[in-house]
Design an enzyme around this catalytic site. Sequence first.
Site: not given
Length: 288
Positions: A46, A119, A156
């Site tokens: 990331e 995300k 993540c």
Amino acid sequence: MSRADKLVLGVAQFSMQTAPEKNLARATDLVRSVHARGAQVVLLPEFFATPYFPREIDKKHFALAHTLADDPSVRAMSALAAELSVVIPVSFFERAGDTYYNSLTVLDTDGKSLGLYRKTHIPDGTGYEEKFYFQPGDTGFRVFETRYGVLGVGICWDQWFPECARAMTLLGADVLLYPTAIGSEPVHARDTAKPWRRAMVGHAVSNTIHVAAANRVGDEAGQLFYGTSFIADPWGELCAELGRSDEGVLCATLDLAQARNDRKWMGLLSDRRPEMYAQLTAANVSCD
């Protein structure tokens, strides 16, 4: 949709420097290295072009945001993907008008973007101040049909949520990939490296699917990133792994056809009872 039977997956783990051009050069070298070992898809960490800027609250970091078309890391990896005929998911800080997201795009072997994923789950806490920078993603969970297979890619914090892994599997993913930046917890002093990996290996077993994660390593102003990147098979066995401070690449051949057969006979998807899962979508839950 034609399904690949095998996929050679590469994963890169390294530390990030202040200068983006040095990080992009390092990422390029690692992609070339694992491509030379046969990798068709290469997963990078990331925000691999910069230090992990959300560790602190500072408005200056908004200058790192770009549109998909203008992002330097996307441009650099697009050219590399086309040159090597590899698939590269690219994590970047996205600016969309007046809104900012933690986003990624998947670049196919011609270097072209297959679209955006923003995300879904945004963490908030000392050392991981992401709610200051990013809006929760509005794309929904996605899979990307590439030349070498259908990739489900979360980012993540998404990797801790079983709903994310299950959704991508139901959408037809051949493998689940998680670019990551995770390490020390400055307030709680907990070492989460083992549960971090166990959570994702659990997704592999619960969905009968290959799972991989690429983390960073190194000390960034006192925040230690603990690496331990890995590739796991659908039964939870590790195909390849790196240590807490290693820099380098992993490479493994994934038997996608066998995984599809195993996923079918295990019945974990076909025996679902969605009508019984109302609690999973309830807005108000107790954390006591």
